[in-house]
Scaffold this motif. Sequence first.
Motif, PDB file in Angstrom:
ATOM      1  N   TYR A   1     101.394 150.711  17.304  1.00  0.00           N
ATOM      2  CA  TYR A   1     100.272 150.687  17.479  1.00  0.00           C
ATOM      3  C   TYR A   1      99.585 151.756  17.627  1.00  0.00           C
TER       4      TYR A   1
ATOM      5  N   GLU B   1      92.070 144.374  11.610  1.00  0.00           N
ATOM      6  CA  GLU B   1      93.264 145.324  12.238  1.00  0.00           C
ATOM      7  C   GLU B   1      93.951 143.762  11.391  1.00  0.00           C
TER       8      GLU B   1
ATOM      9  N   TYR C   1      98.081 142.486  11.192  1.00  0.00           N
ATOM     10  CA  TYR C   1      98.984 142.774  12.110  1.00  0.00           C
ATOM     11  C   TYR C   1     100.463 142.231  10.742  1.00  0.00           C
TER      12      TYR C   1
ATOM     13  N   THR D   1     100.140 147.981   9.836  1.00  0.00           N
ATOM     14  CA  THR D   1      98.963 147.231  10.463  1.00  0.00           C
ATOM     15  C   THR D   1      97.965 148.051   9.326  1.00  0.00           C
TER      16      THR D   1
ATOM     17  N   ILE E   1      94.249 147.732   7.741  1.00  0.00           N
ATOM     18  CA  ILE E   1      92.724 147.810   8.386  1.00  0.00           C
ATOM     19  C   ILE E   1      91.726 147.714   7.505  1.00  0.00           C
TER      20      ILE E   1
END
Length: 262
Positions: A217, A246, A248, A254, A256
Amino acid sequence: MQANFSEIQKVIDHIEINFDREVAAHEIESISHYSYRNFQRIFFRLFNETISGFQKRLRLENAYKKLIYTEDSLSEIAWQVGYFNIQSFSKAFKKQYSISPAEARKQKHDIFKKFIKDYKTDLKIEIKYKDTVSVYSKFIKAKDYNNEEIDALWKEIEPDAEIFETAYGIIRDQPLITNHSHCRYGAAVTSDEEIKGLVKSDIFGGKYARFTHYGAYGNILETYRSFYQSWLSGKQLLLDNSDVIEEYEEPEITHIYFPLYE
């Protein structure tokens, strides 16, 4: 006076939803259960700005996003953010940013130039429709989206291990527009039961441009650079001024989601 952060977050959420109008004192009192005067003191102590200053800043920051993300006319944008004529909007905008709304739109590429530099990308961007998701969240001011502050927030919510099935990060501000000290990040999780200290709200619900960051990250800014480079150099999607989400999926994956303007 001991502040109830859950109630404070509810007030902030209410102001953000209604950023295009002046939120009345009685609304704030009803939500916060404080007198307006006392809530004003608490708010200023926590955020170093007045409630009215916060409301004005939200209007102008949302206007700035609309100027660079959409093709709406200046008069349309002025009306959308709560100004009844272009003259008062232009005056307030220039006072805040030292340029006129028209100049801000023309200088769109310059805003991103330093951030993306000459970044080259083959980033895959997909168009996705996302249903509304109910989450429990907590927001902090994360200066320039500082990873240490974000990590500390997640450790507070998940102190021992990853106990929630789905976790999201809510990027509320555009750090190329918003003063770095005012940038807000929300940690959000899904749960069938109420979570003490977190506020229940809805995220998603609409059309998004989705791309994916792979890796730690701490390197996610590189993927954002790729997105903006792709967005500016190609056939531009019209973006919305609402939250970037975002998602996870795994420790080093991740997704987006940038909201699209419809």
